[in-house]
Design an enzyme around this catalytic site. Structure first.
Site, PDB file in Angstrom:
ATOM      1  N   LYS A  63       0.899  -1.326   0.025  1.00  0.00           N
ATOM      2  CA  LYS A  63      -0.085  -0.063   0.180  1.00  0.00           C
ATOM      3  C   LYS A  63       0.899   1.429   0.026  1.00  0.00           C
ATOM      4  O   LYS A  63       2.070   1.105   0.529  1.00  0.00           O
ATOM      5  CB  LYS A  63      -0.838  -0.015   1.261  1.00  0.00           C
ATOM      6  CG  LYS A  63      -0.219   0.000   2.587  1.00  0.00           C
ATOM      7  CD  LYS A  63      -1.133  -0.106   3.733  1.00  0.00           C
ATOM      8  CE  LYS A  63      -0.503  -0.180   5.051  1.00  0.00           C
ATOM      9  NZ  LYS A  63      -0.944  -0.541   6.250  1.00  0.00           N
ATOM     10  N   ARG A 165     -11.427   0.042  14.171  1.00  0.00           N
ATOM     11  CA  ARG A 165     -11.379   0.745  13.094  1.00  0.00           C
ATOM     12  C   ARG A 165     -12.213   0.016  11.980  1.00  0.00           C
ATOM     13  O   ARG A 165     -13.535   0.059  12.236  1.00  0.00           O
ATOM     14  CB  ARG A 165      -9.852   0.712  12.330  1.00  0.00           C
ATOM     15  CG  ARG A 165      -9.636   1.577  11.228  1.00  0.00           C
ATOM     16  CD  ARG A 165      -8.048   1.810  10.895  1.00  0.00           C
ATOM     17  NE  ARG A 165      -7.578   0.626  10.448  1.00  0.00           N
ATOM     18  CZ  ARG A 165      -6.386   0.801  10.206  1.00  0.00           C
ATOM     19  NH1 ARG A 165      -5.403   1.394  10.142  1.00  0.00           N
ATOM     20  NH2 ARG A 165      -5.799  -0.812   9.676  1.00  0.00           N
ATOM     21  N   TYR A 303      14.335  30.240   9.606  1.00  0.00           N
ATOM     22  CA  TYR A 303      13.120  31.047   9.825  1.00  0.00           C
ATOM     23  C   TYR A 303      12.973  30.697  11.314  1.00  0.00           C
ATOM     24  O   TYR A 303      13.099  29.586  12.155  1.00  0.00           O
ATOM     25  CB  TYR A 303      11.805  30.184   9.371  1.00  0.00           C
ATOM     26  CG  TYR A 303      11.535  30.307   7.984  1.00  0.00           C
ATOM     27  CD1 TYR A 303      11.081  31.588   7.605  1.00  0.00           C
ATOM     28  CD2 TYR A 303      11.596  29.383   7.051  1.00  0.00           C
ATOM     29  CE1 TYR A 303      10.738  31.796   6.377  1.00  0.00           C
ATOM     30  CE2 TYR A 303      11.127  29.632   5.735  1.00  0.00           C
ATOM     31  CZ  TYR A 303      11.090  31.121   5.209  1.00  0.00           C
ATOM     32  OH  TYR A 303      10.682  31.193   3.946  1.00  0.00           O
ATOM     33  N   MET A 367      10.540  24.655   3.015  1.00  0.00           N
ATOM     34  CA  MET A 367      10.001  24.050   1.937  1.00  0.00           C
ATOM     35  C   MET A 367      10.442  23.377   1.058  1.00  0.00           C
ATOM     36  O   MET A 367      10.467  22.117   0.955  1.00  0.00           O
ATOM     37  CB  MET A 367       9.199  25.131   1.170  1.00  0.00           C
ATOM     38  CG  MET A 367       8.021  24.469   0.357  1.00  0.00           C
ATOM     39  SD  MET A 367       7.144  25.688  -0.842  1.00  0.00           S
ATOM     40  CE  MET A 367       5.996  26.475   0.667  1.00  0.00           C
TER      41      MET A 367
HETATM   42  C1  PLP Z   1      -0.541  -1.708   6.653  1.00  0.00           C
HETATM   43  C2  PLP Z   1      -1.031  -2.885   6.968  1.00  0.00           C
HETATM   44  C3  PLP Z   1      -0.468  -4.342   7.360  1.00  0.00           C
HETATM   45  C4  PLP Z   1       1.032  -4.177   7.173  1.00  0.00           C
HETATM   46  O1  PLP Z   1       1.524  -3.732   8.639  1.00  0.00           O
HETATM   47  P1  PLP Z   1       3.107  -3.682   9.130  1.00  0.00           P
HETATM   48  O2  PLP Z   1       3.161  -3.231  10.498  1.00  0.00           O
HETATM   49  O3  PLP Z   1       3.725  -2.739   8.112  1.00  0.00           O
HETATM   50  O4  PLP Z   1       3.637  -4.986   8.706  1.00  0.00           O
HETATM   51  C5  PLP Z   1      -1.181  -5.421   7.462  1.00  0.00           C
HETATM   52  N1  PLP Z   1      -2.516  -5.364   7.270  1.00  0.00           N
HETATM   53  C6  PLP Z   1      -3.097  -4.019   7.455  1.00  0.00           C
HETATM   54  C7  PLP Z   1      -4.651  -4.074   7.358  1.00  0.00           C
HETATM   55  C8  PLP Z   1      -2.518  -2.977   7.007  1.00  0.00           C
HETATM   56  O5  PLP Z   1      -3.314  -1.916   7.058  1.00  0.00           O
END
Ligand code: PLP
Length: 452
Positions: A63, A165, A303, A367
């Site tokens: 992802k 969640r 800054y 930036m």
């Molecule tokens: C991101 C994610 C993972 C992987 O988690 P890691 O801690 O990076 O191994 C597994 N399952 C779900 C649903 C996730 O969102």
């Protein structure tokens, strides 16, 4: 002659060297990703799960553009290392994997983040991508898409075992099972999987968290029993992220979902360093210095004057800033006796004539740039405009003074995950060892200009 704090990269060919030199002309920073590290990390995670044929498959979680490493190259390296599943949160990335040529005969893909009424579920089903369902609206949307496309939708039932969640709760699970059982009987959906996510698997030394993970596992198993009783036994159960893949073999089930481990990091520095888990960070972020100059004592830097030089010194510009994803919270403050607290900035490996030294972000991250106080004379150190510095890399041991993404996470008060995923795509991603890891057909799926 410029000094280089990065390793001397092993180019696969003259073309690889030319690609590197072109990337330096295009942008004064580069993220170098070692595909051999991704491949080896995945192979190790597969071994931790018992190897091929153990009954536990491994999903490479890719992802968010493979945690900023580049979706397609990272996915191909994970497959070469033995992953048989890929996972993305967003549907668009799952579709990109299939459209790049990673077909269903090669691996299953699961995607889980969508809004039922607007999700491209028809495309997902038509492209043989598994989808998560965790709400009654989601089931309805998948049902409509399956009927429209005339294909069976493969679903994984997400249960909320305690994360709070996504997923069905114990209270609305009977309604979900009733809807799914009827759609399964009709052949509109196939219930492939049951899954859930762990909230605190990365804290094996905190008894309270261990107990809460155990409660999540019990709830998960109770959901499985309800699926079986409803005539929907899941073929594939999956619960383990990287932390549980490494530490809790008893919950590997039929599939594990490591993400951060693939990229070579442990989920939480409290668990130890990557090498303890035989993982190797895959990404090195390097940059070429801009202006290097001498400044007087008590000179304000950047800054807000949050940093004043203690004595006459030299400074160097690192030409990346928060618009590149360098966290502004990694700014370094040092004002004697003033309102600001001292706070060390993000670490940078700088090469000097006497060997590598660790310098820190001095003053506020801007930036497009930040400033390093070199704590001495640049001329004496041999540091010049154009030198290559390293913000983070695999670490290469204490003596090497090479920071890791965990060190940046500490400086920015965040986690390594956010350090990589924030890096913008204006920083070129360049790939090492592609030819060592990928076969010819896979190599053809990558941008040849990005191969070193
Ligand atoms: C991101 C994610 C993972 C992987 O988690 P890691 O801690 O990076 O191994 C597994 N399952 C779900 C649903 C996730 O969102």
């Amino acid at each position: 002659m410029t000094l280089n704090a990065a390793p001397s990269w092993e180019f696969s060919s003259e073309q690889g060297r030319a690609n590197y030199e072109r990337a330096l002309r295009e942008y004064p920073a580069q993220a170098i990703v070692d595909l051999a590290a991704l491949h080896d990390n995945m192979r190790h995670l597969v071994e931790v799960c018992g190897g091929a044929g153990s009954g536990t498959a491994v999903m490479g979680v890719v992802k968010a553009d493979a945690y900023g490493h580049g979706l397609i190259p990272a996915a191909l390296a994970a497959l070469a290392g033995g992953a048989t599943w890929l996972g993305t949160a967003q549907a668009r990335e799952a579709l990109r994997l299939r459209r790049a040529g990673i077909g269903p005969e090669r691996c299953r893909i699961l995607t889980w983040m969508y809004s039922g009424p607007t999700a491209p579920l028809d495309d997902l089903i038509a492209n043989d991508i598994d989808v998560s369902v965790g709400s009654l609206d989601g089931i309805g949307a998948v049902e409509s898409a399956a009927r429209r496309t005339g294909r069976v939708a493969r679903v994984h039932v997400k249960v909320d075992s305690g994360f709070g969640r996504n997923g069905f709760t114990e209270a609305n699970f009977d309604d979900a099972l009733a809807a799914l059982a009827s759609l399964a009987r009709e052949g509109v959906v196939r219930v492939v999987g049951q899954w859930s996510h762990l909230a605190v698997a990365d804290a094996p030394d905190v008894p309270e968290f261990v107990a809460s993970t155990e409660r999540q596992v019990e709830h998960f198993n109770a959901f499985t029993a309800r699926m079986e009783a409803a005539g929907l036994p899941p073929e594939i159960r999956h619960l383990a992220n990287t932390a549980a893949t490494l530490d809790r073999p008893e919950i590997h089930f039929e599939l594990t979902r490591p993400g951060i481990g693939l990229y070579g990091y442990e989920p939480d520095p409290a668990m130890g360093t990557p090498s303890k888990y035989r993982l190797r960070p895959a990404m090195t972020l390097q940059a070429q210095l801009g202006t290097v100059k001498d400044v007087s004592a008590a000179h304000g830097i950047s800054y807000g004057r949050t940093y004043l030089t203690e004595e006459a010194t030299s400074t160097a510009i690192v030409p990346v800033g928060y618009a590149d994803g360098i966290h502004r919270s990694a700014s370094g403050f040092d004002v004697e006796g003033a309102r600001h607290m001292d706070k060390p900035g993000g670490p940078v490996r700088v090469m000097t004539a006497d060997g590598p030294r660790l310098m820190r972000v001095s003053g506020r991250v801007c930036m497009d740039q930040f400033v390093l106080d070199l704590h001495g004379s640049a001329a004496r150190m041999g540091v010049r405009e154009g030198d290559t510095v390293v913000l983070f890399g695999p670490g290469r041991g204490e003596a090497a003074c090479e920071p890791t993404a965990d060190d940046w996470a500490r400086a920015a008060d965040t986690i390594s995950y956010e350090i990589f995923t924030c890096l913008r795509n204006r920083i070129p991603r360049l790939y090492l060892h592609a030819r060592d890891v990928l076969d010819g057909e896979d190599l053809g799926l990558l941008d040849p200009a990005a191969l070193l």
